[in-house]
Design a protein around this motif. Structure first.
Motif, PDB file in Angstrom:
ATOM      1  N   UNK A 155       0.763  -1.453   0.266  1.00 30.85           N
ATOM      2  CA  UNK A 155       0.102  -0.508  -0.226  1.00 30.85           C
ATOM      3  C   UNK A 155       0.969   1.454   0.168  1.00 30.85           C
ATOM      4  N   UNK A 156       0.514   2.403  -0.595  1.00 32.26           N
ATOM      5  CA  UNK A 156       0.905   3.964   0.009  1.00 32.26           C
ATOM      6  C   UNK A 156       1.759   3.717   1.170  1.00 32.26           C
ATOM      7  N   UNK A 157       1.089   3.922   2.013  1.00 36.15           N
ATOM      8  CA  UNK A 157       1.733   3.706   3.283  1.00 36.15           C
ATOM      9  C   UNK A 157       2.494   3.070   4.375  1.00 36.15           C
ATOM     10  N   UNK A 158       2.505   1.936   2.917  1.00 40.23           N
ATOM     11  CA  UNK A 158       4.273   1.092   3.437  1.00 40.23           C
ATOM     12  C   UNK A 158       5.034   1.163   2.028  1.00 40.23           C
ATOM     13  N   UNK A 159       5.031   2.074   1.178  1.00 45.88           N
ATOM     14  CA  UNK A 159       5.879   2.276   0.522  1.00 45.88           C
ATOM     15  C   UNK A 159       7.394   2.960   0.063  1.00 45.88           C
ATOM     16  N   UNK A 160       7.381   3.794   1.193  1.00 41.34           N
ATOM     17  CA  UNK A 160       8.650   4.521   1.805  1.00 41.34           C
ATOM     18  C   UNK A 160       9.035   3.729   2.540  1.00 41.34           C
ATOM     19  N   UNK A 161       9.111   2.588   3.324  1.00 44.86           N
ATOM     20  CA  UNK A 161      10.001   1.719   3.861  1.00 44.86           C
ATOM     21  C   UNK A 161      10.203   0.784   3.070  1.00 44.86           C
ATOM     22  N   UNK A 162       8.949   0.221   2.170  1.00 41.97           N
ATOM     23  CA  UNK A 162       8.920  -1.110   1.180  1.00 41.97           C
ATOM     24  C   UNK A 162      10.163  -0.520   0.630  1.00 41.97           C
ATOM     25  N   UNK A 163       9.946   0.195  -0.101  1.00 43.46           N
ATOM     26  CA  UNK A 163      10.549   0.473  -1.696  1.00 43.46           C
ATOM     27  C   UNK A 163      11.525   1.670  -1.286  1.00 43.46           C
ATOM     28  N   UNK A 164      11.596   1.989   0.004  1.00 41.74           N
ATOM     29  CA  UNK A 164      12.954   2.134  -0.077  1.00 41.74           C
ATOM     30  C   UNK A 164      14.338   0.795  -0.173  1.00 41.74           C
ATOM     31  N   UNK A 165      13.726  -0.126   0.470  1.00 49.01           N
ATOM     32  CA  UNK A 165      14.581  -1.736   1.348  1.00 49.01           C
ATOM     33  C   UNK A 165      14.726  -2.165  -0.057  1.00 49.01           C
ATOM     34  N   UNK A 318      16.941   2.410   2.011  1.00 52.00           N
ATOM     35  CA  UNK A 318      16.246   2.341   3.568  1.00 52.00           C
ATOM     36  C   UNK A 318      16.081   3.736   4.698  1.00 52.00           C
ATOM     37  N   UNK A 319      17.015   4.796   4.144  1.00 49.19           N
ATOM     38  CA  UNK A 319      17.137   5.402   5.233  1.00 49.19           C
ATOM     39  C   UNK A 319      15.959   6.741   5.195  1.00 49.19           C
ATOM     40  N   UNK A 320      16.082   6.906   3.792  1.00 54.29           N
ATOM     41  CA  UNK A 320      15.449   7.750   2.989  1.00 54.29           C
ATOM     42  C   UNK A 320      13.572   7.676   3.487  1.00 54.29           C
ATOM     43  N   UNK A 321      13.808   6.313   2.216  1.00 54.07           N
ATOM     44  CA  UNK A 321      12.403   5.740   2.367  1.00 54.07           C
ATOM     45  C   UNK A 321      11.250   5.708   4.268  1.00 54.07           C
ATOM     46  N   UNK A 322      12.160   5.734   5.313  1.00 59.70           N
ATOM     47  CA  UNK A 322      11.988   5.553   6.684  1.00 59.70           C
ATOM     48  C   UNK A 322      11.726   6.805   7.038  1.00 59.70           C
ATOM     49  N   UNK A 323      12.364   7.794   6.955  1.00 60.20           N
ATOM     50  CA  UNK A 323      12.361   9.683   6.957  1.00 60.20           C
ATOM     51  C   UNK A 323      11.240   9.438   6.407  1.00 60.20           C
ATOM     52  N   UNK A 324      11.160   9.243   5.403  1.00 57.83           N
ATOM     53  CA  UNK A 324       9.427  10.013   4.018  1.00 57.83           C
ATOM     54  C   UNK A 324       8.364   9.397   4.692  1.00 57.83           C
ATOM     55  N   UNK A 330       4.393  10.657   4.447  1.00 61.00           N
ATOM     56  CA  UNK A 330       4.753  10.094   2.965  1.00 61.00           C
ATOM     57  C   UNK A 330       5.038  10.351   2.026  1.00 61.00           C
ATOM     58  N   UNK A 331       5.246  12.003   2.666  1.00 61.65           N
ATOM     59  CA  UNK A 331       5.406  12.668   1.673  1.00 61.65           C
ATOM     60  C   UNK A 331       7.199  12.556   1.225  1.00 61.65           C
ATOM     61  N   UNK A 332       7.135  12.532   0.006  1.00 63.55           N
ATOM     62  CA  UNK A 332       8.788  12.118  -0.643  1.00 63.55           C
ATOM     63  C   UNK A 332       9.614  13.412  -1.130  1.00 63.55           C
ATOM     64  N   UNK A 333       8.947  14.490  -1.375  1.00 59.91           N
ATOM     65  CA  UNK A 333       9.441  15.627  -2.277  1.00 59.91           C
ATOM     66  C   UNK A 333      10.572  16.181  -0.799  1.00 59.91           C
ATOM     67  N   UNK A 382      11.750   5.715  -8.072  1.00 55.96           N
ATOM     68  CA  UNK A 382      10.856   5.122  -7.289  1.00 55.96           C
ATOM     69  C   UNK A 382       9.813   4.882  -6.679  1.00 55.96           C
ATOM     70  N   UNK A 383       9.823   5.505  -5.306  1.00 54.55           N
ATOM     71  CA  UNK A 383       9.007   5.645  -4.180  1.00 54.55           C
ATOM     72  C   UNK A 383       8.115   6.872  -4.843  1.00 54.55           C
TER      73      UNK A 383
END
Length: 450
Positions: A155-165, A318-324, A330-333, A382-383
């Motif tokens: 899901x969108x709420x998971x993608x920062x961490x999942x796609x970061x990893x 992974x670090x930037x995905x977790x921070x996002x 869940x803001x990517x910018x 990606x994310x």
């Protein structure tokens, strides 16, 4: 076809999204399986992609070919490869939305293997250049289709961490492939040809794993789509299509055209165009750049020192995905902009500090560069691309953004063959800073839907 159901609950409260997804039988297993299959698949792309870079060291020292395959000629061939790669990115993401990632990735891996073997057998500029063009088309089948593939299970709420990893795959690929191929080529066989054959062999083995483990979507294995699972709806197994984007999907040309009309996708594409030359200059010319700045090191060391770039690059997504997800809602910018500013500073410092010929300083600078460039790169390509493309156009959006980046990457492959010194890295620094400025007005923008 999905059917609505009463939302499951636990005691006197409804299930959380995490609990809802965990309640779908088999979904967790398939999420882990597809994550692993797609991760290792894209990592293997780099064992073929980096093989020409490793081979350059031997080619430029080989009197039987270096009068034909000169540094200028190799720079032009890198540009040919990257031009084909860029063209493929624009096309294959949209095709993946229509036919599914599986077909695209298998075809691309087979094409890449064949092209690497042709280069390993050849010493002529014409054949080498043609194989580089074919390699670019094969390599461009990986990123957008696989981004779409893995995002279909999360899901969108998971993608920062999942796609970061998940995005650590390309950092790992760059990290592991260069020293491994360099060791095989120059320590085991003492032949630049071996780098190309070894890269092809690694990808061939991974291709077999991918064929066994990968599937396109939850629906393809009889499970509800990720949006249905998140909402507590179920789908009968018999209704699951083999490919989620098949019938009724927009033709590839129309999908690209519509996606290019999205302002956020255009901003991401412009930023990625400006960012990618710096990363590809290190990927394609890293051993040569190290050798020039550290004339005291041998070929094996010149291929090993850029490991610092890949090590921190593995940590960055992974670090930037977790921070996002956790610090920026869940803001990517925002994390992308901060990474680009930090990258600008590192690029400005590279030439003055490496003038000391210190191996330690070179590794520290490459490590800082890897951390900042891969953080911004993974978030933009990606994310953010998947989020703003939405599930229907995730492959197309990732393809468009990466296509724009790949046009910029042509400069990363071409310029080091013609331009050296301070001008090269100051130019990369200016481009990174401009990318941050372009993204800054979108600081608070978030994806509309899943």
């Amino acid at each position: 076809m999905s059917t609505d159901a009463v939302a499951p609950s636990r005691g006197d409260r409804p299930l959380t999204t995490k609990e809802m997804l965990a309640s779908v039988p088999g979904l967790g297993r398939w999420r882990r399986r597809v994550f692993a299959a797609t991760w290792i698949a894209y990592a293997s792309y780099y064992f073929v992609r980096e093989a020409p870079s490793v081979a350059k060291l031997g080619i430029l020292d080989d009197p039987s070919v270096n009068h034909v395959l000169t540094s200028h000629a190799l720079g032009v061939m890198d540009a040919i490869y990257l031009a084909a790669y860029a063209a493929g990115q624009f096309l294959w993401g949209a095709v993946a939305d229509r036919v599914g990632p599986r077909v695209m990735v298998i075809g691309g891996m087979l094409t890449s293997i064949a092209a690497a073997c042709v280069m390993g057998l050849s010493s002529t500029a014409l054949v080498f250049g043609a194989a580089m063009l074919i390699l670019g088309l094969g390599q461009s089948t990986g990123w957008a289709p696989l981004c779409k593939n893995v995002s279909s299970f999360f899901t969108v709420k998971e993608r920062g961490r999942v796609l970061g990893l998940w995005s650590t795959n390309y950092a790992f690929g760059g990290l592991a492939s260069v020293p491994f191929l360099g060791w095989v080529a120059y320590s085991v066989f003492d032949s630049w040809h071996a780098a190309l054959f070894t890269g092809a062999l690694v990808m061939a083995v991974v291709l077999l794993v991918f064929v066994v483990l990968q599937r396109n979507s939850p629906e393809a294995v009889g499970l509800p789509g990720i949006a249905d699972a998140e909402a507590g709806r179920t789908a009968p197994a018999g209704d699951a299509p083999a490919v989620t984007a098949g019938r009724g999907a927009a033709p590839p040309k129309k999908g690209v055209r519509e996606t290019l009309g999205d302002p956020m996708v255009r901003v991401l594409g412009a930023a990625y165009f400006l960012l990618k030359p710096a990363r590809y200059a290190i990927l394609l010319w890293g051993p040569v750049l190290v050798s020039e700045r550290l004339p005291q090191v041998d070929k094996v060391s010149a291929t090993a020192i850029p490991i610092a770039f890949g090590v921190t690059g593995c940590l960055a997504p992974s670090l930037i995905g977790w921070l996002s997800d956790k610090r920026f809602g869940s803001r990517r910018v925002p994390p992308a902009v901060l990474s680009l500013v930090a990258l600008t500073i590192v690029l400005l410092l590279f030439m003055p500090l490496t003038a000391t010929h210190s191996v330690t300083l070179m590794m520290l600078l490459l490590g800082a560069m890897g951390l900042t460039v891969y953080a911004a790169d993974s978030m933009i390509s990606c994310t953010a691309a998947v989020d703003f493309g939405t599930s229907d156009r995730a492959g197309t959006a990732a393809g468009v953004v990466n296509g724009c980046g790949s046009v910029g990457a042509i400069l990363g492959g071409l310029l080091p063959g013609f331009v050296s010194g301070t001008a090269l890295f100051y130019g990369f620094a200016g481009a990174a800073l401009l990318a941050a400025v372009i993204l800054l007005p979108r600081w608070n923008q978030v994806a509309r839907t899943a």
